[in-house]
Write an enzyme that holds these catalytic residues in place. Structure first.
Site: not given
Ligand code: AMP
Ligand code: ZN
Length: 114
Positions: A3, A6, A29, A45, A97, A99, A101
Protein backbone atom coordinates in the site's frame (compact mmCIF):
# COMPACT_ATOMS: atom_id res chain seq x y z
CA UNK A 1 0.60 -5.38 2.07
CA UNK A 2 1.66 -3.31 -0.90
CA UNK A 3 0.00 0.00 0.00
CA UNK A 4 1.59 3.24 -1.19
CA UNK A 5 0.03 5.38 1.56
CA UNK A 6 1.18 2.91 4.26
CA UNK A 7 4.69 3.26 2.88
CA UNK A 8 4.53 7.08 2.70
CA UNK A 9 2.93 7.43 6.15
CA UNK A 10 5.43 5.13 7.82
CA UNK A 11 8.52 6.54 6.15
CA UNK A 12 9.25 3.52 3.98
CA UNK A 13 9.11 5.83 0.97
CA UNK A 14 10.48 9.35 1.58
CA UNK A 15 7.95 12.13 1.08
CA UNK A 16 7.43 15.78 1.74
CA UNK A 17 5.93 15.29 5.22
CA UNK A 18 3.88 18.26 6.38
CA UNK A 19 2.86 16.82 9.76
CA UNK A 20 3.44 13.65 11.72
CA UNK A 21 2.50 12.28 15.12
CA UNK A 22 2.23 8.83 16.66
CA UNK A 23 -0.83 7.82 14.67
CA UNK A 24 -1.22 10.32 11.82
CA UNK A 25 0.85 11.49 8.85
CA UNK A 26 0.21 14.27 6.34
CA UNK A 27 1.98 14.89 3.07
CA UNK A 28 1.50 16.96 -0.07
CA UNK A 29 -0.71 15.58 -2.82
CA UNK A 30 1.39 14.80 -5.88
CA UNK A 31 -1.28 16.29 -8.14
CA UNK A 32 -2.53 19.39 -6.30
CA UNK A 33 -5.90 20.90 -7.25
CA UNK A 34 -5.50 23.96 -5.00
CA UNK A 35 -2.55 26.08 -3.82
CA UNK A 36 -2.55 23.93 -0.68
CA UNK A 37 -3.46 20.26 -1.15
CA UNK A 38 -2.49 18.00 1.73
CA UNK A 39 -3.45 14.39 2.34
CA UNK A 40 -4.00 13.36 5.96
CA UNK A 41 -3.86 9.64 6.69
CA UNK A 42 -3.65 7.28 9.66
CA UNK A 43 -0.41 5.30 9.89
CA UNK A 44 -2.52 2.18 10.45
CA UNK A 45 -4.12 0.82 7.32
CA UNK A 46 -7.87 1.18 6.81
CA UNK A 47 -8.99 0.88 3.23
CA UNK A 48 -11.76 3.49 3.60
CA UNK A 49 -14.14 4.96 6.17
CA UNK A 50 -16.24 1.83 5.66
CA UNK A 51 -13.30 -0.20 6.98
CA UNK A 52 -13.20 1.66 10.33
CA UNK A 53 -15.19 -0.23 12.96
CA UNK A 54 -17.23 1.92 15.34
CA UNK A 55 -14.87 0.98 18.22
CA UNK A 56 -11.94 2.37 16.19
CA UNK A 57 -13.64 5.66 15.24
CA UNK A 58 -11.16 7.57 17.43
CA UNK A 59 -8.90 7.57 14.40
CA UNK A 60 -11.33 9.95 12.67
CA UNK A 61 -11.03 12.37 15.59
CA UNK A 62 -7.24 11.99 15.42
CA UNK A 63 -7.36 12.95 11.73
CA UNK A 64 -9.46 16.03 12.46
CA UNK A 65 -7.19 17.09 15.33
CA UNK A 66 -4.22 16.78 12.98
CA UNK A 67 -6.03 18.89 10.38
CA UNK A 68 -6.58 21.66 12.95
CA UNK A 69 -2.88 21.57 13.85
CA UNK A 70 -1.82 21.59 10.20
CA UNK A 71 -4.13 24.53 9.44
CA UNK A 72 -2.52 26.48 12.27
CA UNK A 73 1.01 25.40 11.35
CA UNK A 74 0.61 26.16 7.64
CA UNK A 75 -1.21 29.45 8.27
CA UNK A 76 -4.59 28.81 6.66
CA UNK A 77 -6.74 28.28 9.75
CA UNK A 78 -8.16 31.83 9.61
CA UNK A 79 -8.99 31.95 5.91
CA UNK A 80 -10.47 28.46 5.96
CA UNK A 81 -10.19 25.22 4.10
CA UNK A 82 -12.12 22.29 2.69
CA UNK A 83 -11.87 18.68 3.85
CA UNK A 84 -12.83 15.90 1.44
CA UNK A 85 -13.00 12.17 1.98
CA UNK A 86 -13.72 10.07 -1.08
CA UNK A 87 -15.14 6.74 0.11
CA UNK A 88 -15.26 3.76 -2.20
CA UNK A 89 -15.87 3.41 -5.91
CA UNK A 90 -18.88 5.70 -6.28
CA UNK A 91 -17.17 8.27 -4.04
CA UNK A 92 -14.29 8.41 -6.49
CA UNK A 93 -11.69 6.90 -4.15
CA UNK A 94 -8.61 5.78 -6.07
CA UNK A 95 -6.08 4.98 -3.36
CA UNK A 96 -7.43 2.28 -1.01
CA UNK A 97 -5.97 3.68 2.24
CA UNK A 98 -8.31 6.11 3.99
CA UNK A 99 -7.21 9.71 3.42
CA UNK A 100 -8.65 13.17 3.90
CA UNK A 101 -7.88 15.83 1.32
CA UNK A 102 -7.30 19.29 2.81
CA UNK A 103 -7.63 22.09 0.27
CA UNK A 104 -6.78 25.70 1.01
CA UNK A 105 -5.02 28.82 -0.23
CA UNK A 106 -7.80 30.27 -2.37
CA UNK A 107 -11.55 30.83 -2.35
CA UNK A 108 -12.79 27.45 -3.54
CA UNK A 109 -15.78 27.19 -5.82
CA UNK A 110 -19.05 25.85 -4.48
CA UNK A 111 -18.91 22.12 -3.99
CA UNK A 112 -19.88 20.24 -7.12
CA UNK A 113 -21.39 16.78 -7.04
CA UNK A 114 -19.55 15.32 -10.00
P1 AMP B 1 -8.60 9.72 -4.06
O1 AMP B 1 -9.11 9.91 -5.46
O2 AMP B 1 -9.46 10.36 -3.02
O3 AMP B 1 -8.28 8.28 -3.75
O4 AMP B 1 -7.26 10.56 -3.99
C1 AMP B 1 -6.00 10.02 -4.20
C2 AMP B 1 -5.04 11.16 -4.23
O5 AMP B 1 -3.74 10.67 -3.99
C3 AMP B 1 -4.99 11.92 -5.56
O6 AMP B 1 -5.30 13.29 -5.33
C4 AMP B 1 -3.55 11.72 -6.03
O7 AMP B 1 -3.03 12.86 -6.68
C5 AMP B 1 -2.83 11.41 -4.73
N1 AMP B 1 -1.63 10.58 -4.83
C6 AMP B 1 -1.49 9.40 -5.47
N2 AMP B 1 -0.25 8.90 -5.29
C7 AMP B 1 0.41 9.80 -4.51
C8 AMP B 1 1.72 9.87 -3.97
N3 AMP B 1 2.63 8.93 -4.22
N4 AMP B 1 2.06 10.94 -3.20
C9 AMP B 1 1.16 11.92 -2.96
N5 AMP B 1 -0.11 11.90 -3.44
C10 AMP B 1 -0.47 10.87 -4.21
ZN1 ZN C 1 -2.28 1.42 3.65
Amino acid sequence: MDCIFCKLANGEIPTNMVYEDERIAAFKDVNPVAPVHILVVPKKHYSSLEDVDFENMDVIIDIHKAIRKIAEQEGFSKNGYRIINNCGKDGGQEVPHIHYHVLAGKQLTKLVTD
